[in-house]
Design an enzyme around this catalytic site. Sequence first.
Site, PDB file in Angstrom:
ATOM      1  N   SER A  39       0.788  -1.234   0.000  1.00  0.00           N
ATOM      2  CA  SER A  39       0.000   0.000   0.000  1.00  0.00           C
ATOM      3  C   SER A  39       0.819   1.282   0.000  1.00  0.00           C
ATOM      4  CB  SER A  39      -0.983   0.015   1.171  1.00  0.00           C
ATOM      5  OG  SER A  39      -0.319   0.260   2.378  1.00  0.00           O
ATOM      6  N   LYS A  80       0.688   4.640   6.814  1.00  0.00           N
ATOM      7  CA  LYS A  80       0.139   5.490   5.747  1.00  0.00           C
ATOM      8  C   LYS A  80       0.758   6.875   5.847  1.00  0.00           C
ATOM      9  CE  LYS A  80      -2.784   2.207   4.750  1.00  0.00           C
ATOM     10  NZ  LYS A  80      -2.481   1.286   3.706  1.00  0.00           N
TER      11      LYS A  80
END
Length: 186
Positions: A39, A80
């Site tokens: 990701s 993230k």
Amino acid sequence: MKKQKSDWFDWIKALLIAVAVAFVIRTFFFIPIIVDGPSMLPTLHDRDQMIVNKFVYRIKKPERFDIVVFHASDKKDFIKRVIGLPGEHVAVKDNILYIDHEPVEEPFLSELKENMKPYQILTEDFQLENLPGGYAAIPENHVLVLGDNRSNSVDSRSIGLISMDQIVGKTSLIYWPMDRIQIVGK
């Protein structure tokens, strides 16, 4: 005989002090983490090993584009990038990030954007109001996070905004594998 006992006692005392110092450092300051999944490509690779600074957000607030580790659930932490800060409106239209309706460059995605075909979509269009929670602006003590691999990331677009209480810390140092040792971030 007394000298031997004294040596053993000194060794045990030194070992206990070392264990206590390691415990304090790991509990309050730094922990290792392993990137799990794609990701954050191209910035972070699956299985990169990193150090998380747990202390930094006790003295300052997250900044745009910091890479953070947060508790996504009781059993899973995510890595993230902070995109939106409290009080801001966030949207993406035609692969361009807008903060409070102004375009914002994402230097960590420059190479990806340059190599894209004209019809290719890096980030599906969205605006803050359409994300879980339906906010018009990011509330205090929350941030909006996105993975760098926008087409393959579970992030604020699906799980909603992240509260400061969920954030474990900031990470920017890859220490393993050896050929990937570097400071990453903005």
